[in-house]
Design a protein around this motif. Structure first.
Motif, PDB file in Angstrom:
ATOM      1  N   ARG A 180       0.815  -1.211   0.000  1.00 15.38           N
ATOM      2  CA  ARG A 180       0.000   0.000   0.000  1.00 15.38           C
ATOM      3  C   ARG A 180       0.850   1.263   0.000  1.00 15.38           C
ATOM      4  O   ARG A 180       0.374   2.331  -0.385  1.00 15.38           O
ATOM      5  CB  ARG A 180      -0.926   0.017   1.218  1.00 15.38           C
ATOM      6  CG  ARG A 180      -2.025  -1.026   1.186  1.00 15.38           C
ATOM      7  CD  ARG A 180      -3.002  -0.811   2.326  1.00 15.38           C
ATOM      8  NE  ARG A 180      -3.962  -1.900   2.405  1.00 15.38           N
ATOM      9  CZ  ARG A 180      -4.022  -2.788   3.392  1.00 15.38           C
ATOM     10  NH1 ARG A 180      -3.172  -2.704   4.405  1.00 15.38           N
ATOM     11  NH2 ARG A 180      -4.928  -3.740   3.394  1.00 15.38           N
ATOM     12  N   ARG A 181       2.091   1.123   0.419  1.00 13.37           N
ATOM     13  CA  ARG A 181       2.999   2.272   0.462  1.00 13.37           C
ATOM     14  C   ARG A 181       3.897   2.337  -0.767  1.00 13.37           C
ATOM     15  O   ARG A 181       4.910   3.027  -0.755  1.00 13.37           O
ATOM     16  CB  ARG A 181       3.817   2.216   1.755  1.00 13.37           C
ATOM     17  CG  ARG A 181       2.964   2.561   2.981  1.00 13.37           C
ATOM     18  CD  ARG A 181       3.579   2.057   4.278  1.00 13.37           C
ATOM     19  NE  ARG A 181       2.829   2.553   5.436  1.00 13.37           N
ATOM     20  CZ  ARG A 181       1.693   2.028   5.877  1.00 13.37           C
ATOM     21  NH1 ARG A 181       1.158   0.991   5.253  1.00 13.37           N
ATOM     22  NH2 ARG A 181       1.072   2.538   6.932  1.00 13.37           N
ATOM     23  N   GLY A 182       3.534   1.597  -1.810  1.00 15.35           N
ATOM     24  CA  GLY A 182       4.212   1.718  -3.088  1.00 15.35           C
ATOM     25  C   GLY A 182       5.321   0.726  -3.346  1.00 15.35           C
ATOM     26  O   GLY A 182       5.991   0.802  -4.386  1.00 15.35           O
ATOM     27  N   ALA A 183       5.556  -0.226  -2.425  1.00 17.04           N
ATOM     28  CA  ALA A 183       6.612  -1.218  -2.637  1.00 17.04           C
ATOM     29  C   ALA A 183       6.140  -2.313  -3.588  1.00 17.04           C
ATOM     30  O   ALA A 183       4.949  -2.607  -3.688  1.00 17.04           O
ATOM     31  CB  ALA A 183       7.024  -1.835  -1.309  1.00 17.04           C
ATOM     32  N   ARG A 184       7.088  -2.901  -4.300  1.00 11.87           N
ATOM     33  CA  ARG A 184       6.823  -4.088  -5.112  1.00 11.87           C
ATOM     34  C   ARG A 184       7.199  -5.294  -4.248  1.00 11.87           C
ATOM     35  O   ARG A 184       8.374  -5.586  -4.048  1.00 11.87           O
ATOM     36  CB  ARG A 184       7.632  -4.051  -6.404  1.00 11.87           C
ATOM     37  CG  ARG A 184       7.202  -2.938  -7.362  1.00 11.87           C
ATOM     38  CD  ARG A 184       7.971  -3.022  -8.669  1.00 11.87           C
ATOM     39  NE  ARG A 184       9.382  -2.713  -8.470  1.00 11.87           N
ATOM     40  CZ  ARG A 184       9.901  -1.491  -8.543  1.00 11.87           C
ATOM     41  NH1 ARG A 184       9.110  -0.444  -8.805  1.00 11.87           N
ATOM     42  NH2 ARG A 184      11.192  -1.294  -8.349  1.00 11.87           N
ATOM     43  N   VAL A 185       6.181  -5.986  -3.739  1.00 12.80           N
ATOM     44  CA  VAL A 185       6.378  -6.979  -2.690  1.00 12.80           C
ATOM     45  C   VAL A 185       6.201  -8.395  -3.231  1.00 12.80           C
ATOM     46  O   VAL A 185       5.353  -8.649  -4.088  1.00 12.80           O
ATOM     47  CB  VAL A 185       5.378  -6.740  -1.534  1.00 12.80           C
ATOM     48  CG1 VAL A 185       5.640  -7.713  -0.399  1.00 12.80           C
ATOM     49  CG2 VAL A 185       5.478  -5.310  -1.026  1.00 12.80           C
ATOM     50  N   THR A 186       6.994  -9.309  -2.703  1.00 11.00           N
ATOM     51  CA  THR A 186       6.840 -10.742  -2.943  1.00 11.00           C
ATOM     52  C   THR A 186       6.841 -11.439  -1.593  1.00 11.00           C
ATOM     53  O   THR A 186       7.705 -11.174  -0.746  1.00 11.00           O
ATOM     54  CB  THR A 186       7.988 -11.296  -3.808  1.00 11.00           C
ATOM     55  OG1 THR A 186       7.979 -10.655  -5.080  1.00 11.00           O
ATOM     56  CG2 THR A 186       7.843 -12.798  -4.007  1.00 11.00           C
ATOM     57  N   GLY A 187       5.875 -12.322  -1.364  1.00  8.19           N
ATOM     58  CA  GLY A 187       5.794 -13.055  -0.109  1.00  8.19           C
ATOM     59  C   GLY A 187       6.172 -14.517  -0.301  1.00  8.19           C
ATOM     60  O   GLY A 187       5.806 -15.134  -1.295  1.00  8.19           O
ATOM     61  N   VAL A 188       6.902 -15.066   0.669  1.00 12.81           N
ATOM     62  CA  VAL A 188       7.310 -16.476   0.655  1.00 12.81           C
ATOM     63  C   VAL A 188       6.858 -17.125   1.950  1.00 12.81           C
ATOM     64  O   VAL A 188       7.075 -16.570   3.032  1.00 12.81           O
ATOM     65  CB  VAL A 188       8.842 -16.615   0.536  1.00 12.81           C
ATOM     66  CG1 VAL A 188       9.248 -18.094   0.544  1.00 12.81           C
ATOM     67  CG2 VAL A 188       9.366 -15.928  -0.709  1.00 12.81           C
ATOM     68  N   ASP A 189       6.220 -18.293   1.852  1.00 13.77           N
ATOM     69  CA  ASP A 189       5.857 -19.026   3.063  1.00 13.77           C
ATOM     70  C   ASP A 189       5.800 -20.512   2.758  1.00 13.77           C
ATOM     71  O   ASP A 189       5.445 -20.919   1.652  1.00 13.77           O
ATOM     72  CB  ASP A 189       4.515 -18.561   3.630  1.00 13.77           C
ATOM     73  CG  ASP A 189       4.382 -18.900   5.108  1.00 13.77           C
ATOM     74  OD1 ASP A 189       4.734 -18.050   5.948  1.00 13.77           O
ATOM     75  OD2 ASP A 189       3.952 -20.023   5.424  1.00 13.77           O
ATOM     76  N   ILE A 190       6.117 -21.313   3.763  1.00 12.82           N
ATOM     77  CA  ILE A 190       6.161 -22.758   3.582  1.00 12.82           C
ATOM     78  C   ILE A 190       4.786 -23.406   3.718  1.00 12.82           C
ATOM     79  O   ILE A 190       4.581 -24.553   3.323  1.00 12.82           O
ATOM     80  CB  ILE A 190       7.154 -23.374   4.597  1.00 12.82           C
ATOM     81  CG1 ILE A 190       7.690 -24.713   4.078  1.00 12.82           C
ATOM     82  CG2 ILE A 190       6.531 -23.512   5.979  1.00 12.82           C
ATOM     83  CD1 ILE A 190       8.906 -25.198   4.821  1.00 12.82           C
ATOM     84  N   SER A 191       3.825 -22.671   4.255  1.00  5.42           N
ATOM     85  CA  SER A 191       2.489 -23.220   4.520  1.00  5.42           C
ATOM     86  C   SER A 191       1.509 -22.858   3.419  1.00  5.42           C
ATOM     87  O   SER A 191       1.187 -21.689   3.198  1.00  5.42           O
ATOM     88  CB  SER A 191       1.965 -22.686   5.856  1.00  5.42           C
ATOM     89  OG  SER A 191       0.580 -22.960   6.000  1.00  5.42           O
ATOM     90  N   GLY A 192       0.995 -23.879   2.741  1.00  3.79           N
ATOM     91  CA  GLY A 192      -0.021 -23.643   1.728  1.00  3.79           C
ATOM     92  C   GLY A 192      -1.300 -23.078   2.308  1.00  3.79           C
ATOM     93  O   GLY A 192      -1.973 -22.259   1.666  1.00  3.79           O
TER      94      GLY A 192
END
Length: 374
Positions: A180-192
């Motif tokens: 929301r603050r303008g970042a290009r974000v990618t999230g990683v998590d091991i839990s589906g």
């Protein structure tokens, strides 16, 4: 709760076998198929990077080729050999975009197998509602007491335009605040299961960014792709620091920053073995030297905690300079909610949580330019 922590020579050795070993790969369910559509096979790692790039460009408003864009790329490793999957959908369905990368269970990474199952089966339902509340919040806050970022200053002053990866994103509420603050974000998590919650919340809030299901110790993305890596009780305590810190360094560009929150060292040393014994108190219950792998006797998950010196040496060995260590004090009148292992009065006297901030050596111009424009 807490079994004896292993000595430093056991950092990469397998932990005790479980009677039933969970399958990290987790076969696609009917709900998954409804979300993700048909699967086609692809053969090499370059393809998943291309799919990732295609989605990133499409999500930023550029036109996908032939009116279509990547909806999902799944990278399945079997015996360390990559096998790729991708999903294609009309441009209108980009709201379902996600990237999934799942590692085959490895005998040296039993903690990853166990943590994937623990979060899917136990913690994902428990944290779904807190995740929904956090997505709805406007202000960035940290930890179990929700301490505002404005009072801590753990993040760069302005994240607009930065490429950010969240390692162990869970329901991705922290990523949503940054997006929301303008970042290009990618999230990683091991839990589906956690990522299903994140995907649902992305659609509810009409805010979309890539999500990767995989181990933060081995992320299937190119070197030097990000300006900032963050973790708030994600990889920071659920992944082996001797694996995920080098991976964070690999993913960051020179001058990039790493910011992560963990349990306070004093809390780790004073919290009782089981939940029924109450929260952390004023007695040391386990040794400080040799801190690394911790197993809670009432839970199947595996946590990792280091002493201060080990953290500093590990960070410096992986091209990081320590910028700050923020020892978080619980605000007056704050509530720890349903998290009963921290007493508010205790957390007013001792740091129950701490945030490490480090910078990768090299060109600092991108982060500095962002901070200057704040």
């Amino acid at each position: 709760m807490l079994a004896e922590c292993s000595d430093q020579h056991e950092r990469i050795l397998p932990g005790p076998e479980r009677e039933r070993k969970p399958n990290l790969e987790r076969r696609t369910t009917s709900a998954d198929r409804q979300l993700l559509g048909a699967v086609q096979c692809c053969r090499d790692l370059e393809a998943v990077e291309a799919e990732y790039t295609t989605f990133r460009r499409a999500s930023e408003g550029s036109n996908p080729p032939d009116g279509k864009a990547s909806r999902c790329a799944e990278n399945v490793f079997r015996h360390r050999k990559p096998r790729m999957w991708w999903h294609e959908a009309p441009e209108a369905e980009l709201s379902l975009a996600t990237i999934r990368a799942v590692s085959e269970p490895d005998p040296l990474l039993d903690h990853a197998v166990r943590n994937a199952a623990f979060w899917d089966e136990v913690n994902a339902p428990r944290y779904a509602e807190p995740g929904r509340r956090a997505w709805a919040a406007d202000e960035i806050s940290w930890g179990i007491f929700g301490v505002p970022e404005s009072g801590l200053g753990a993040l760069p002053g302005n994240v607009d335009g930065l490429d950010i990866i969240e390692l162990g994103c869970g329901s991705a509420y922290f990523s949503s605040w940054l997006a929301r603050r303008g970042a290009r974000v990618t999230g990683v998590d091991i839990s589906g299961e956690q990522l299903k919650t994140a995907l649902t919340l992305q659609n509810q809030h009409d805010l979309h960014f890539p999500l990767i299901q995989g181990n933060a110790e081995s992320v299937p993305l190119p070197d030097a792709s990000f300006d900032l890596a963050i973790s708030e009780y994600g990889a920071s305590i659920w992944a082996d620091p001797y694996r995920w810190i080098p991976e964070a360094s690999r993913l960051l560009r020179p001058g990039g920053e790493l910011v992560f929150l963990v349990n306070g060292t004093l809390w780790v040393l004073t919290v009782p073995q089981t939940d029924t014994e109450g929260p952390a108190a004023d007695r040391l219950l386990r040794p400080y030297f040799g801190m690394h792998r911790f197993e809670w006797s009432a839970e199947s998950g595996v946590e990792f905690h280091l002493g201060y010196g080990d953290w500093i040496r590990l960070l410096r060995a992986n091209e990081f300079d320590v910028v700050d260590l923020i020892e978080v004090q619980a605000p007056e009148g704050a509530s720890s909610g349903s998290y009963g292992l921290v007493n508010h009065a205790w957390a007013r006297k001792y740091p129950a949580e701490q945030i490490w901030r480090a910078k990768k050596r090299g060109d600092e111009s991108r982060i500095e330019a962002s901070a200057t424009s704040a």
